[in-house]
Design a protein around this motif. Structure first.
Motif, short mmCIF file in Angstrom:
data_model
loop_
_atom_site.label_atom_id
_atom_site.label_comp_id
_atom_site.label_asym_id
_atom_site.label_seq_id
_atom_site.Cartn_x
_atom_site.Cartn_y
_atom_site.Cartn_z
N GLN A 169 1.25 -1.74 -0.40
CA GLN A 169 0.03 -0.03 -0.14
C GLN A 169 1.08 1.14 0.51
N LYS A 252 -9.38 -5.48 -9.00
CA LYS A 252 -7.79 -5.47 -9.29
C LYS A 252 -8.05 -4.52 -11.02
N ASP A 255 -8.18 -0.82 -10.61
CA ASP A 255 -6.26 -0.40 -9.60
C ASP A 255 -5.55 -0.47 -10.63
N ASN A 256 -6.03 -1.69 -11.82
CA ASN A 256 -5.34 -2.07 -13.12
C ASN A 256 -5.80 -1.11 -14.29
N TYR A 423 -8.44 -1.71 -1.65
CA TYR A 423 -7.88 -0.75 -3.30
C TYR A 423 -7.13 -0.08 -3.45
N LEU A 424 -6.39 -0.11 -4.41
CA LEU A 424 -4.87 0.96 -4.72
C LEU A 424 -4.86 2.13 -5.60
N TYR A 425 -5.88 2.16 -6.13
CA TYR A 425 -5.89 3.70 -6.78
C TYR A 425 -5.74 4.72 -6.41
N TRP A 428 -2.80 5.40 -6.17
CA TRP A 428 -1.90 5.23 -7.16
C TRP A 428 -1.93 6.93 -8.54
N ASN A 473 2.58 0.34 -11.94
CA ASN A 473 1.85 0.27 -10.76
C ASN A 473 0.58 -1.10 -10.94
N ARG A 475 -1.22 -4.11 -9.99
CA ARG A 475 -0.79 -6.16 -9.09
C ARG A 475 -1.71 -7.30 -9.71
#
Length: 476
Positions: A169, A252, A255-256, A423-425, A428, A473, A475
């Motif tokens: 994260q 994902k 995020d991707n 979530y990571l967006y 990012w 970036n 995952r």
């Protein structure tokens, strides 16, 4: 602050290490301006550095100055003052402290001028966008902290003492640059007292959720209060519904930055339509679209609405507004039909990003400060001052008591087991995050329909995919 009794099980380490409560809002705004990209000038004074050793891996210089800036929100900043006092006592440093909600306002010119603080808790509505700082080479690589010996067990590296997901994260473009310190869960919250008085049962399906909201309306209350001026919160509901209905692959894909992350994703449309049903059926707390987070949360504390979405910082943030017998309780986002994840699945992960600026005058001190945060001593200090727990495994004395809301979040984490997601967006791609929030603001105000929300969200994804850094970036 007083802490309520927790009941059985708190001493169990597997429970403590997964415990929860974030303390601050992480709503992106226009934030850090493009002036940052210039990187500013070099600091006027040289960095403070001493010889390194096993006990002093970064070379903290005795007599050097430490400059610490923290977001003073739901956690307050007493915990940081306690940390600074401990640090100065150990290292012979002199710390200056600033607690503020204006992180960008106070620090933008300092970053641009090449004289940033040594440690920053970069949080709140006016946080500096992390991806912007990263792209302008303003963030120190914190990997050396991960590889340094743990203060609790020199035979272990710091990285081995962290809850899973913490490093992922805090990673930007493949580099670990921010320590997300507080472990949090996200979902709905309700008053155990109100539900008991009304005879309502906590819902597990979306239809049951709408039914409770309808009962609340019949009783003269709002069904759902939300923090209308900060659509970050209602996005928790929308995005959790997507992840739970579509499974981890749906999360994902977002995020991707997949071309079908939103458009052509049946789970995404179902999630937005579900939230829009609350609006269409007039089940919102009247006026909630125009309220700030604290205004809507206080109305909810006054029993004016059945539910509110938030992270587990909510209890600490609302301590003064919460009636003593309110009995704050956490609820995972209820399920849509044919969901791939179970009701017990929850969004959980590390939050509250601490950074060391690349051009910090006392970078060695900054790195050692971060290492100290990941000790049991400092983690326990945080729990005592902020009523919240950290990403350090076994990082809090099992005797620390928790309040009802925090305890219910701990219980939810235990029940979720491995069914957690995150979530990571937002870290990012801050522009994408803001665009999706803006679409949600329009949706809740009935200015756009669900299909238009999907169109706008996909456009935000497609724009983010043009970012050259996006290739780093990913995952799996």
């Amino acid at each position: 602050m007083s802490m309520a009794s927790t009941g059985e099980g708190l001493g169990r380490r597997d429970l403590i290490k997964r415990s929860a409560a974030l303390g601050l809002i992480t709503v992106p705004t226009m934030g850090f301006l493009s002036a940052c990209a210039s990187g500013g000038s070099e600091p006027t004074s040289g960095p403070s550095k001493a010889a390194t050793s096993a006990q002093n891996p970064f070379g903290v210089a005795k007599g050097s100055k430490m400059d610490v800036v923290v977001f003073k929100g739901g956690f307050g900043d007493d915990y940081a003052k306690a940390w600074e006092a401990a640090f100065d006592k150990k290292w012979g440093t002199t710390s200056s402290h600033l607690g503020t909600q204006e992180i960008t306002g106070k620090l933008q010119t300092r970053f641009n001028g090449g004289n940033p603080p040594d440690v920053v808790d970069n949080s709140g509505a006016q946080k500096i966008k992390l991806d912007v700082l990263f792209k302008s080479n303003q963030l120190a690589d914190l990997t050396p902290v991960l590889d340094a010996p743990s203060l609790d067990d020199p035979g272990k590296k710091v990285r081995d003492t962290l809850i899973a997901g913490t490093i992922e994260q805090g990673t930007q473009g493949g580099k670990f640059v921010s320590l997300n310190y507080v472990y949090t869960v996200y979902g709905f919250w309700y008053s155990g007292k109100l539900f008991k008085e009304k005879g309502w049962t906590a819902p597990k399906t979306w239809d049951e959720f709408l039914a409770v909201c309808a009962k609340a309306k019949e009783a003269g209350l709002g069904g759902l209060a939300h923090q209308g001026k900060y659509p970050y919160y209602i996005n928790v509901v929308i995005m959790d519904l997507i992840a739970k209905k579509g499974g981890l692959d749906a999360m994902k894909a977002i995020d991707n930055l997949e071309p079908n992350a939103f458009e052509g994703n049946a789970a995404a449309l179902a999630a937005v339509e579900a939230v829009y049903e609350v609006v269409e059926k007039d089940l919102l707390l009247p006026g909630t679209n125009g309220l700030t987070h604290t205004e809507s949360q206080t109305a909810w504390n006054q029993y004016k609405a059945a539910f509110i979405p938030s992270g587990s910082w909510l209890e600490n943030e609302q301590l003064k507004q919460t009636p003593e017998d309110f009995d704050m309780q956490f609820l995972p986002v209820p399920l849509l039909a044919d969901s791939k994840l179970p009701f017990e699945a929850i969004r959980a992960g590390a939050g509250e990003p601490f950074i060391v600026p690349e051009k910090a005058a006392n970078k060695a001190g900054g790195l050692e400060f971060i290492r100290s945060m990941l000790s049991r001593e400092w983690s326990t200090m945080f729990a005592q001052q902020a009523n919240s727990l950290t990403v350090v495994k076994d990082g809090v004395d099992p005797g620390v008591k928790l309040r009802p809301g925090t305890q219910s979040a701990v219980t939810a984490l235990k029940t979720a087991g491995t069914n957690t997601f995150n979530y990571l967006y937002p870290d990012w791609y801050s522009e994408m995050d803001t665009a999706i929030q803006d679409a949600s603001n329009e949706l809740m105000a009935k200015r756009i329909q669900p299909k238009e929300w999907i169109k706008r969200a996909q456009a935000a994804v497609n724009k983010a995919a043009q970012d050259p850094n996006a290739k780093n970036n990913r995952r799996s």
